[in-house]
Enzyme design. Structure first.
Site, mmCIF file in Angstrom:
data_model
loop_
_atom_site.group_PDB
_atom_site.id
_atom_site.type_symbol
_atom_site.label_atom_id
_atom_site.label_comp_id
_atom_site.label_asym_id
_atom_site.label_seq_id
_atom_site.Cartn_x
_atom_site.Cartn_y
_atom_site.Cartn_z
ATOM 1 C CB SER A 167 -110.213 16.488 -63.247
ATOM 2 O OG SER A 167 -110.337 17.707 -62.566
ATOM 3 C CG ASP A 212 -103.307 18.272 -59.538
ATOM 4 O OD1 ASP A 212 -103.858 19.377 -59.695
ATOM 5 O OD2 ASP A 212 -103.764 17.217 -60.011
ATOM 6 C CG HIS A 217 -105.450 18.882 -62.819
ATOM 7 N ND1 HIS A 217 -105.883 18.290 -61.657
ATOM 8 C CD2 HIS A 217 -106.545 18.997 -63.601
ATOM 9 C CE1 HIS A 217 -107.176 18.075 -61.730
ATOM 10 N NE2 HIS A 217 -107.609 18.491 -62.896
#
Length: 400
Positions: A173, A343, A376
């Site tokens: 991320s 995600d 995610h």
């Protein structure tokens, strides 16, 4: 009871990934210099050897690093160093939360890699500074630009100096965004062999989280900054009030916030929640959240926008903030990218824009893996991430 359930759901959300909304909780663990470090609490407790290190950035922030130099067998690492870089509201514990057979840091160490764990400024064990205290507002005057310009170079250089080797990099991320940005400026190439970037964040305009998008478009972080809030502490009660307001305005079910923000994670190890609560969520700079919100609104990747031509001119010598051009990433630099179909933050359509900018990348130096069921948090907490992602990462490293 409804309020309690809301608070608990917020905590779980933030523990399982990024958002500029947070929760309050009293955590019975001491942090900082007087508490047990990550090595003692998370690594040695699993039977692994671990070393605590410190590195000072050019702008004075003192960051903690952990090193796992041997696997559970006790055999010294025979492969290259690997640096693991966490995302927003987290620290290096990201890579250690699941059992050793499921956590990337331990998996790499057991496969013979010299594992290093980064902790960005403002996190629990990286709150030192040569002249400032975290209680000083100036301590929090930074965004992810400073992670690109100072934290990442200092950390990589330290690992290189300690090992005498260039290294592989794994980011999740926000940890991918700072790597993309540094590589686009041709920085750190002499220190890196390759980069594996999980849930890659570069473009954010199409993220599917209605709550996150509302927060960006409503300029919530900017409003908090104007009130004098420089440190965004996810445990403050004010964040709960903000969250309740956003949930009402977006008609979201606040009892299932994790799915609302990150997407429906298929494979997160929910049995580790107690360990999560001992370490997360953690503070970041409000200015950092503003910078991320700018990315959502503008659909571009630039340095922090100071909000006026005069202010931008003062900082950059031009009226608008300079762009990080993803197309400038060297075509021969080895990249492994993995993203998920569920995600909500690293959205499939945004990743496709990123891949389009990398269309000239050497075909044998760009490996892309798409996992339809992953959201995610699955990339770092998934019980099957080793089989679906990490084995491929290690095979990729072997090639470089």
């Amino acid at each position: 009871m409804g309020k309690l359930l809301l608070i608990l759901s917020v905590i779980v959300l933030l523990l399982l990934w990024e958002s500029a909304i947070a929760a309050t909780i009293t955590i019975p663990v001491a942090f900082g210099d007087d508490g047990d470090g990550i090595c003692k609490s998370m690594v040695e407790s699993q039977g692994y050897t671990c070393q605590e290190h410190k590195v000072t950035t050019e702008d004075g922030y003192i960051l903690s690093l952990q090193r796992i130099p041997v696997g559970i067998s006790g055999n010294k690492a025979t492969k290259s160093p690997v640096l693991l870089q966490h995302g927003l509201f987290m620290d290096a514990v990201t890579w250690l939360l699941n059992p050793p057979t499921e956590s990337l840091a331990f998996i790499l160490a057991d496969d013979g890699y010299d594992v290093w764990l980064a902790n960005t400024r403002g996190t629990n064990f990286s709150r030192g500074h040569t002249s400032l205290s975290p209680t000083d507002q100036d301590y929090w005057e930074w965004s992810w630009d400073e992670l690109v310009a100072y934290d990442l170079p200092a950390t990589l250089q330290y690992v290189h100096d300690q090992t005498g080797q260039s290294m592989h990099y794994v980011g999740h991320s926000l940890g991918t965004l700072i790597a993309f940005s540094a590589l686009s400026e041709h920085k750190l190439l002499n220190l890196l062999r390759s980069a594996a970037l999980l849930s890659p964040i570069a473009y954010l305009a199409q993220l599917r989280s209605s709550i996150a998008k509302f927060a960006a478009n409503a300029y919530i972080a900017e409003a908090l900054y104007k009130t004098g809030m420089r440190e965004f502490d996810p445990r403050e009660e004010a964040a709960i009030n903000v969250l309740e307001d956003i949930c009402k305005k977006t008609n979201n079910n606040c009892s299932d916030l994790m799915s609302s923000f990150t997407g429906p994670n298929c494979c997160v190890n929910s049995s580790r929640t107690i360990i999560l609560l001992e370490h997360e969520p953690q503070s970041t700079a409000t200015k950092n959240l503003i910078h991320i919100a700018q990315m959502v609104r503008e659909g571009s990747i630039t340095m922090y926008d100071y909000g006026s031509e005069n202010e931008n001119n003062k900082h950059y010598g031009q009226s608008s903030p300079p762009a990080y051009a993803m197309a400038n990433i060297p075509d021969d630099f080895p990249l492994f990218l993995s993203y998920g179909g569920q995600d909500y933050l690293s959205d499939v359509n945004d990743v496709k824009i990123l891949l389009d900018t990398l269309h000239n990348h050497n075909g044998d130096k760009l490996l892309v893996k798409f996992i339809e069921d992953y959201a995610h948090a699955d990339f770092v907490f998934g019980v099957n991430a080793k089989q679906l992602v990490y084995d491929d990462v290690m095979n990729f490293f072997q090639d470089y």
